[in-house]
Design an enzyme around this catalytic site. Structure first.
Site, PDB file in Angstrom:
ATOM      1  N   HIS A  30     133.976  60.748  61.038  1.00 56.85           N
ATOM      2  CA  HIS A  30     135.317  60.258  61.387  1.00 56.85           C
ATOM      3  C   HIS A  30     135.548  58.869  60.794  1.00 56.85           C
ATOM      4  O   HIS A  30     135.235  57.858  61.433  1.00 56.85           O
ATOM      5  CB  HIS A  30     135.458  60.198  62.901  1.00 56.85           C
ATOM      6  CG  HIS A  30     135.241  61.513  63.581  1.00 56.85           C
ATOM      7  ND1 HIS A  30     133.983  62.058  63.763  1.00 56.85           N
ATOM      8  CD2 HIS A  30     136.117  62.410  64.101  1.00 56.85           C
ATOM      9  CE1 HIS A  30     134.101  63.231  64.381  1.00 56.85           C
ATOM     10  NE2 HIS A  30     135.382  63.465  64.593  1.00 56.85           N
ATOM     11  N   GLU A 413     135.485  61.720  92.083  1.00 59.31           N
ATOM     12  CA  GLU A 413     134.164  62.253  91.744  1.00 59.31           C
ATOM     13  C   GLU A 413     133.873  62.194  90.244  1.00 59.31           C
ATOM     14  O   GLU A 413     132.746  61.906  89.826  1.00 59.31           O
ATOM     15  CB  GLU A 413     134.028  63.705  92.223  1.00 59.31           C
ATOM     16  CG  GLU A 413     134.078  63.890  93.732  1.00 59.31           C
ATOM     17  CD  GLU A 413     135.504  63.972  94.267  1.00 59.31           C
ATOM     18  OE1 GLU A 413     136.450  63.894  93.461  1.00 59.31           O
ATOM     19  OE2 GLU A 413     135.677  64.119  95.488  1.00 59.31           O
TER      20      GLU A 413
END
Ligand code: TPP
Ligand code: MG
Length: 679
Positions: A30, A413
């Site tokens: 990338h 969470e």
């Protein structure tokens, strides 16, 4: 050497060329991200980041988090130039087998990489845990007040990180906690893989972060080192909030035909475009070229920051010498020390006088563990009263109390998993996090990264089966055990009663990777003294109750061990010899020698049954193709748990019948009604 904007720009351009060359050579990678962020990153490394290439794990260093992990060539270029010993050959070997330059940065693999990134947003969320751990360590040891610990956590995020939900959760927590040691650069290039961010992303990120409680600074042209410098100069002056620098950049900056376009994101620029980019930036065409003045500029900075670290070392030693008790505490924290006799200590306190839910035994054991292990701290996603994970007699971690040992993660969470990783990565912490087992699904990405990074962390998951009862199928875990067991390097322990709970905690505290402890909501009868003496959780499975001439092995975990013992009695009443194996941890058992495994589960005994109140997925590994796996391969239901146990066949009678039917009828035991063998 003092700051020099021209040399910094030349260094940034060198990073562009190094990244483009490495990606071209690898034929994958990338380039756009490193090329767009080079100016900011070089400004950061050359003037602000405190690091120590001669000791990359120096505890007081600032942390560098490349949350946009696909831009790994940015980090590798920096590590190469700033003295981390990452050689040019490694750069040339980008993404190749055995190289120190894998596709995305990997903690523990490449010196100087502070966290494994790649899943977008994960680095950002882990940075929040690092920031908390820095504050905590500074407060509990006094290192903060002594000027020995004010590590800043520098993060680079892209549009992708900003779109991810985990970033939102973690940013909300960081803002609430006023973590002013986080400085995040948001590479606002308005490009992702599919094209312009306008396709899918239109909110005002700055306003969102302000609402979270962050300070937001804006850089109109972050492809200019001077503008980046101005923003960083402001950012390092705390105003009591975490800081987001929103920098406008061009993806692939410098590549004349591809900059600003998604074409620069995730594939090599192409030989011609690389050449055009080098010409455009006034660089020589030579591949992997680093001008001597760039090397000198970066090395001078590395020498400067290494010298500052040496001064810190001296001050730190004096700090330790001045107070022996403090030195001991610091040592226990930095080494994450766990006393060698931890098991004995935990066994002394675990409640064995009456039936107790394992979550309650766990809560009792945790108090002792916390007393003996200063590095142990953590909390829950708003369920501590149920998961029994508060450390009593200590406060909550807050902006007013950085030594608070109970973490209120809030109902977050997903972030909790990543934040706990950041705490472990910072060092000086064995973090634990906690929620109902069924919600471990929301933590999976963090647990996977914990395992990949070999982080020593503990997850306390309670309400571990359909025995939750009235809350119904949304709250009753079925496939979560199989999910956790399928994570490479991850250990699951499901203790059967209070002795096993103490053993399980001891094993988790002495582990060298992530461990999940699964605890019940319902009461479990403690083993009698004879059985308690046999408990050996560290081996994963052991013989709990045995007949000399057994022809049937019942293996079970957690709450089903008691059920297995009762079912065994029914067979024994008919003179059938039974061996009951308590098997709290597959992973620990599979680490034992072949001889030990054979001694517990002798291969000549084919009548093998597993009993576990969860999906049977995977149990045939232990019961064999002829064996029977008793579990629950449907979702649960809402009813009192005793009713559910009847309905789902988790009674001694139902278990015994299934076993008899399976081994005498020749059926598969699946209740399918069509195989001819089921009854
Ligand atoms: C959780 C996650 N989802 C998807 C991806 C695949 N992916 C890698 S980069 C990327 C786009 C990121 O865009 P941005 O952060 O703006 O980076 P830029 O294109 O500007 O370099 C995606 C979707 C990923 N790495 N992680
Ligand atoms: Mg982008």
């Amino acid at each position: 050497m003092s700051w020099d904007a021209k040399l910094a720009t030349l260094t940034a351009n060198t990073i562009r060329a190094l990244s483009a060359d490495a990606i071209q050579k690898a034929k994958s990678g990338h380039p756009g991200m490193p090329m767009g962020n080079a100016d900011y990153a070089v400004t950061l490394f050359s003037k602000y980041l405190r690091f120590n290439p001669s000791n990359p794990t120096w505890i007081a260093r600032d942390r560098f988090i490349l949350s946009a992990g696909h831009g790994s060539m940015l980090e590798y270029s920096l590590l190469h130039l700033y003295g981390y010993g990452l050689s040019m050959d490694e750069i040339k070997n980008f993404r190749q087998w055995g190289s120190k330059t894998p596709g995305h940065p990997e903690f523990g693999h490449t010196a100087g990489v502070d966290v494994t990134t790649g899943p977008l947003g994960s680095g950002f969320a882990s940075a929040v845990g690092m920031a908390m751990a820095a504050k905590y360590l500074g407060a509990v040891t006094g290192m903060g007040d002594a000027g020995l610990l004010d590590s800043k956590i520098y993060v680079i995020c892209g549009d992708g990180c900003m779109m991810e939900g985990v970033t939102g959760e973690a940013a909300s927590l960081a803002g609430h906690q006023k973590l002013d040691n986080i400085i995040c650069f948001y590479d606002d290039n308005q490009i992702t893989i599919e094209g312009s961010t306008a396709l899918a992303f239109s909110e005002d990120v700055g306003k969102r972060f302000e609402a979270y409680g962050w300070r937001v600074l804006k850089v109109n042209n972050a492809n200019c080192v001077n503008h980046c410098d101005q923003a960083l100069a402001e950012a390092v002056k705390s105003d009591g909030r975490p800081t987001l620098i929103i920098g406008k950049t061009k993806i692939g900056f410098g590549a004349p035909n591809k900059q600003g376009k998604s074409a620069a994101h995730g594939e090599p620029l192409g030989v011609e475009e690389v050449a055009a980019m080098k010409a455009n930036l006034g660089l020589p065409a030579e591949e992997f070229y680093v001008a001597p003045e760039v090397t000198a500029f970066c090395q001078a900075r590395a020498a400067e920051t290494t010298a500052a670290a040496a001064i810190w070392d001296k001050k730190f030693n004096e700090f330790l010498k001045a107070d022996a008790a403090r030195a001991e505490l610091v040592s226990k924290l930095l080494n994450k020390s766990v006393p060698a006799n931890i098991l004995e200590e935990l066994l002394k306190v675990t409640p064995i006088d009456k039936p107790t839910a394992s979550r309650a035994s766990s809560g009792t054991v945790l108090q002792k563990a916390a007393e003996l292990i200063p590095a142990l701290w953590g909390g829950s996603a708003d369920l501590a009263p149920s998961t029994k994970t508060d450390i009593k007699g200590t406060s909550g971690f807050s902006p007013e109390d950085r030594a608070g040992r109970n973490l209120h993660f809030g109902v977050r969470e997903l972030a909790m998993g990543m934040v706990a990783n950041g705490m472990a990565l910072f060092g000086a912490a064995i973090p634990y996090s906690s929620t109902f087992f069924v919600f471990s699904d929301y933590m999976k990405p963090g647990m996977r990264l914990a395992s990949l990074q070999k982080l020593h962390e503990i997850y306390v998951f309670t309400h571990d089966s359909f025995y939750v009862g009235e809350d119904g199928p949304t709250h009753e875990p079925i496939e979560q055990l199989a999910m956790l067991r399928s994570i490479p390097g991850f250990t699951v322990i499901r203790p059967a009663e209070a002795h096993e709970v103490a053993h399980a905690w001891a094993a988790a505290l002495q582990a060298d990777g992530p461990v999940a402890l699964l605890m019940t909501r319902q009461d479990l009868a403690p083993f009698d003294a004879e059985m308690a003496a046999r408990v050996d959780v560290a081996k994963g499975a052991y013989v709990l109750s045995d007949d000399e001439n057994f022809s049937l092995i019942l293996m079970a975990t957690g709450s089903e061990v008691g059920l297995a013992l009762k079912a065994a009695e029914m067979f024994r009443a008919q003179d059938i010899g039974v061996r009951v194996v308590s098997m709290p941890s597959w992973e620990l058992f599979l680490k034992q020698s072949a001889e030990y495994q054979e001694s517990v589960l002798p291969s000549d005994c084919e009548l093998r049954v597993s009993i576990e109140a969860a999906s049977t997925f995977g149990w045939h590994r232990f019961v064999g193709s002829a064996g029977l796996a008793i579990g629950l391969d449907t979702f649960g239901a809402s009813a009192p748990y005793k009713v559910l146990a009847e309905k789902f066949g988790f009674t001694p009678e139902a278990v015994a019948k299934k076993i008899v039917d399976h081994f005498s009828g020749g059926g598969c035991g699946c209740d399918c009604g069509s195989c001819g063998g089921c009854h």
